[in-house]
Design a protein around this motif. Structure first.
Motif, PDB file in Angstrom:
ATOM      1  N   GLY A  92       0.813  -1.213   0.000  1.00  0.00           N
ATOM      2  CA  GLY A  92       0.000   0.000   0.000  1.00  0.00           C
ATOM      3  C   GLY A  92       0.841   1.254   0.000  1.00  0.00           C
ATOM      4  N   LEU A  93       0.150   2.360  -0.093  1.00  0.00           N
ATOM      5  CA  LEU A  93       0.768   3.681  -0.094  1.00  0.00           C
ATOM      6  C   LEU A  93      -0.229   4.642   0.537  1.00  0.00           C
ATOM      7  N   GLY A  94       0.281   5.550   1.377  1.00  0.00           N
ATOM      8  CA  GLY A  94      -0.621   6.477   2.051  1.00  0.00           C
ATOM      9  C   GLY A  94      -1.657   5.681   2.828  1.00  0.00           C
ATOM     10  N   LEU A  95      -2.910   6.088   2.714  1.00  0.00           N
ATOM     11  CA  LEU A  95      -3.970   5.377   3.448  1.00  0.00           C
ATOM     12  C   LEU A  95      -4.774   4.481   2.515  1.00  0.00           C
ATOM     13  N   MET A  96      -4.045   3.773   1.662  1.00  0.00           N
ATOM     14  CA  MET A  96      -4.655   2.782   0.768  1.00  0.00           C
ATOM     15  C   MET A  96      -3.792   1.528   0.911  1.00  0.00           C
ATOM     16  N   ILE A  97      -4.211   0.673   1.833  1.00  0.00           N
ATOM     17  CA  ILE A  97      -3.356  -0.451   2.230  1.00  0.00           C
ATOM     18  C   ILE A  97      -4.131  -1.761   2.093  1.00  0.00           C
TER      19      ILE A  97
END
Ligand SMILES: Cc1ncc(COP(=O)(O)O)c(C=O)c1O
Length: 402
Positions: free
Chosen positions: A336-341
């Motif tokens: 994921g990256l940022g708040l997309m996990i």
């Protein structure tokens, strides 16, 4: 399971999208919590699937909605009257967008916006085939559904759908097949419903290069990645690759229905002319939604939520990786990256159980549509370290009990 009176009325009169609705009876929602009708709080790690990036009922959004609702709501189909909330939001989006993408075509939903982008590419190039990727999800209107990277979802509607060539996501060699018959390549810079899959290094730039060489338009579907989810305004900026069209939706209206195309003034002028009215839409750019969207962007700026989302995301990713290290027989991947996990379990059944057990502990997670082994973590950007801790604790306990 006992069925409450409201659940029964829901089953009687509200059409289902699948036979297995989640069935949570919503009483209210505020900040990072959704409360059921009995007042039980649930920590929201889904954000209505990437919609409520500012959480629920953010005061600035509520204030903007009320103010605009008292001024005017709907006056004419999109594009005819000049409405200040649209103008201000379009200017603001042009301001935060990559250079060259300076004009917004307002629409209502992500699927509709993807259809409009595909139509725009057909009109501007005079071509009729498209390239999409395996495990892609672009929505369910006819054009978007044609790009569904899973054949079983396309099959019932096959006769209706335009021609799409599917390439494997992250297969750089496969990009050689992009050619002068293709009107556009449509890609989610980070695949959402396909299981939260990041682009391999150089993959998006390689698509950009092939598109430029063949005169094919590049469409980034940023319906899920846009407006701060990755810790930057758009994936285009995060990965430093500029497409011809960015498709926006979900968080664009800060909880209200709003979507759009972001492209150059020149290409949108061509879409609008000869013949005109290429994509008329009544509710596109609804002024109340635009007022909410503008308040949303301003609040993200004011509260520095992009940096905050990156920091919270890094912490969540690290904690999820620690869970994977503790339960290697149950958790196979974390990405994921940022708040997309995404946290990938060994089986779909395990992922479903994790979602259900975590809900018992008061935290809402969900699997991804095309990869049901993967549990998504996509909380609002306003999440605090304490909430992250609560979410991770519920995830770990649910996995431990499998
Ligand atoms: C990447 C992406 N594109 C398009 C859509 C469709 O958006 P909508 O449901 O607003 O039509 C979604 C919805 O989940 C999405 O994740």
């Amino acid at each position: 399971m006992t069925v409450t009176p409201l659940q029964q009325r829901f089953l009687n009169h509200v059409s289902q999208t699948s036979p297995f609705s989640l069935g949570l009876e919503v009483g209210k929602a505020k900040g990072v919590h959704i409360y059921d009708v009995n007042g039980r709080p649930y920590l929201d790690f889904i954000s209505g699937i990437g919609v409520t990036n500012l959480g629920h009922c953010h005061p600035a959004v509520v204030e903007a909605v009320c103010r605009q609702a008292q001024s005017y709501a709907h006056t004419m189909v999109y594009g005819e009257h000049i409405q200040e909330p649209q103008v201000e939001l379009a200017e603001k989006i042009a301001d935060i967008a990559p250079d060259g993408l300076n004009c917004v075509y307002f629409l209502s939903t992500g699927s509709e916006a993807n259809d409009a982008a595909l139509k725009m590419a057909a009109k501007l190039t005079g071509r009729s085939r498209y390239v999409a990727f395996t495990k892609a999800y672009h929505g369910d209107t006819v054009g978007a559904a044609a790009c569904f990277g899973n054949e079983s979802y396309r099959k019932p509607f096959a006769l209706l759908l335009p021609q799409v060539d599917f390439l494997r996501f992250n297969d750089l060699e496969a990009l050689e097949s992009i050619n002068q018959n293709h009107a556009a390549v449509i890609v989610e810079p980070v695949q959402g419903e396909g299981g939260i899959r990041l682009p391999a290094p150089g993959f998006l730039q390689a698509i950009r290069d092939h598109c430029t060489q063949t005169g094919t338009m590049l469409i980034f579907d940023e319906v899920q990645t846009g407006f701060g989810r990755l810790g930057g305004w758009f994936a285009a900026g995060v990965f430093n690759v500029t497409p011809d069209i960015i498709v926006m939706g979900k968080a664009m209206g800060a909880g209200l229905p709003l979507a759009g195309l972001l492209a150059s003034r020149e290409s949108l002028n061509r879409f609008a002319a000869d013949p005109p009215f290429s994509h008329i839409t009544t509710f596109g750019g609804n002024p109340i939604s635009c007022a909410a969207g503008l308040a949303g962007i301003r609040s993200i700026e004011y509260d520095r939520l992009l940096t905050h989302a990156s920091a919270m995301g890094e912490g969540l990713l690290k904690s999820a990786q620690e869970i994977m290290a503790a339960y290697p027989e149950k958790v196979t991947h974390v990405r994921g990256l940022g708040l997309m996990i995404g946290v990938e379990l060994k089986t779909e059944a395990m992922a479903r159980q994790v979602v259900e057990k975590a809900r018992d502990y008061g935290v809402l997670f969900e699997t991804t549509l095309l990869d049901e082994k993967t549990v998504r973590l996509s909380p609002p950007l306003i999440i605090t370290p304490q909430h992250c801790h609560q979410g991770i604790d519920a995830l770990a306990r649910a996995i431990e009990r499998l």
